[in-house]
Design an enzyme around this catalytic site. Structure first.
Site, PDB file in Angstrom:
ATOM      1  N   GLY A  42       0.817  -1.199   0.000  1.00 57.36           N
ATOM      2  CA  GLY A  42       0.000   0.000   0.000  1.00 57.36           C
ATOM      3  C   GLY A  42       0.856   1.257   0.000  1.00 57.36           C
ATOM      4  O   GLY A  42       0.601   2.198  -0.758  1.00 57.36           O
ATOM      5  N   HIS A  43       1.887   1.287   0.846  1.00 58.97           N
ATOM      6  CA  HIS A  43       2.817   2.416   0.847  1.00 58.97           C
ATOM      7  C   HIS A  43       3.535   2.537  -0.499  1.00 58.97           C
ATOM      8  O   HIS A  43       3.701   3.643  -1.035  1.00 58.97           O
ATOM      9  CB  HIS A  43       3.876   2.237   1.940  1.00 58.97           C
ATOM     10  CG  HIS A  43       3.339   2.200   3.328  1.00 58.97           C
ATOM     11  ND1 HIS A  43       3.366   1.058   4.103  1.00 58.97           N
ATOM     12  CD2 HIS A  43       2.759   3.158   4.097  1.00 58.97           C
ATOM     13  CE1 HIS A  43       2.841   1.315   5.280  1.00 58.97           C
ATOM     14  NE2 HIS A  43       2.463   2.578   5.310  1.00 58.97           N
ATOM     15  N   SER A 191      -2.308  -3.160   5.909  1.00 63.38           N
ATOM     16  CA  SER A 191      -2.012  -2.292   7.036  1.00 63.38           C
ATOM     17  C   SER A 191      -0.804  -2.848   7.759  1.00 63.38           C
ATOM     18  O   SER A 191      -0.625  -4.075   7.827  1.00 63.38           O
ATOM     19  CB  SER A 191      -3.210  -2.230   7.996  1.00 63.38           C
ATOM     20  OG  SER A 191      -2.845  -1.611   9.215  1.00 63.38           O
TER      21      SER A 191
END
Length: 371
Positions: A42-43, A191
């Protein structure tokens, strides 16, 4: 071919300012991707999107103590600086800003930034100082790095709204961009706190995405009562032992005010605790688009049940209720990053076998333009 150029690791505020000033003098566009480390896909999606729009990408890696409450996981938060730097180097990131907390918040620090109203809703109810910490550190990063662009993920939807509001109210010359939520193959939103989950807890964690799929499906069939939709979501999550609901919300996508009835654009947001992990997810439901999503016509297969030895939820409010109607969703469709000022659109479900559209059709409204 992987990038082999070195990445510049900047620890001091003065050095970071000099770096940005030199880049600006060269006419370079600077993009900032703020993170707390323990980088995942995600990052990295934020970094890849930033590289397409800016000459110089700076990724900050800073575990912000102001974002953690007194009983939260600051000391245990995942850390892997060496691994993070290697991932960033391979993507061609020019600089990583890794300051110490004592320099960002020196002794005697008493100044905070708080975005009223938005910060008290959803996650702000259980974490009353969290978004004050977020707004304060992001404001400081903007002042230090002096970026032209800043990038955030749609998974942290409330954070994204707060940063955009702060930028407008304080006249920051920063354009805020976002990218869609990145998910694992089973649909769980990525996450850093997913590292806390055990294999036995995974089915409980998957109920967040399953609940969002159910919300989109029953809205597509014509349900407009927020209370009835939330009741369905509660049943989905309670069906799996170990999933403790913190909140379920159907709210306005810009103000986060709770709604009684589904509107043309409605945010469905939820927070669930599974073991040590506090998980959040959301979906932006647009009635004008539901008819174009055949995957909502048929529910997905149920998630695998947890082992019999799994402990039931300790939350009295999470006692199993009526038999659930939930089915898990597949991966959502990828969407292009939206510009600052545009409210992000998050999909709750992915590709499913097609079936004739549901009988209830959303009202025909004129397509809203992106700001």
């Amino acid at each position: 071919m992987k990038n082999t150029a070195p990445i510049r690791v900047i620890k001091g505020i003065a050095e970071m300012r000099r770096f940005s000033l030199e880049a600006r003098k060269r006419g370079a566009k600077i993009a900032l991707v703020p993170t707390m480390g323990a980088l995942h896909a995600g990052h990295l999606a934020l970094v890849k999107a930033a590289r397409k729009k800016a000459d110089t990408v700076v990724v900050s890696i800073f575990i912000n103590p102001l974002q953690f409450g007194p009983r939260e996981d600051l000391s245990a938060y995942p850390r892997d600086l060496a691994g993070d730097l290697e991932k960033l180097r391979e993507l061609g990131v020019v600089a990583a800003f890794t300051p110490e907390a004592a320099e960002v918040f020196p002794p005697g620090h008493r100044t905070h930034v708080e975005v009223e109203d938005l910060s008290t809703r959803l996650c702000g109810r259980a974490r009353p100082t969290h978004f004050r910490g977020v707004a304060t550190v992001v404001a400081k990063l903007f002042a230090i790095v002096q970026p032209h662009h800043a990038w955030f993920g749609q998974k942290d939807y409330q954070q994204l709204l707060i940063v955009r509001k702060m930028v407008r109210d304080l006249n920051f010359e920063v354009e805020v961009f976002d990218v869609p939520t990145v998910r694992d193959a089973d649909g769980l939103a990525l996450s850093s706190r997913n590292a806390y989950l055990t294999p036995e807890q995974r089915p409980a964690a998957l109920t967040l995405q399953q609940a969002l799929h159910v919300a989109a499906r029953i809205i597509a069939k014509g349900e407009r009562s927020a209370a009835k939709i939330i009741s369905n979501l509660r049943e989905v999550i309670r069906a799996q032992p170990g999933a403790d609901i913190e909140y379920l919300s159907i709210c306005h996508p810009e103000t986060l005010h709770e709604l009684d009835t589904i509107e043309v654009r409605t945010l469905v947001a939820l927070a669930v605790r599974v073991g040590r992990a506090r998980l959040i997810d959301n979906a932006l439901i647009d009635l004008r688009e539901l008819g174009q999503r055949p995957e909502l016509a048929k529910p997905a297969k149920a998630a695998p049940a947890v082992k019999p030895s799994a402990k039931p939820s300790s939350n009295p409010a999470a006692t199993p209720a009526a038999k659930p109607v939930a089915k898990p969703a597949a991966r959502p469709e990828a969407k292009r990053a939206s510009k600052s000022g545009a409210v992000p659109a998050v999909k709750a479900a992915g590709k499913m076998p097609p079936k004739p559209a549901a009988k209830a059709k959303p009202p025909a409204t004129k397509k809203a333009s992106r700001r």
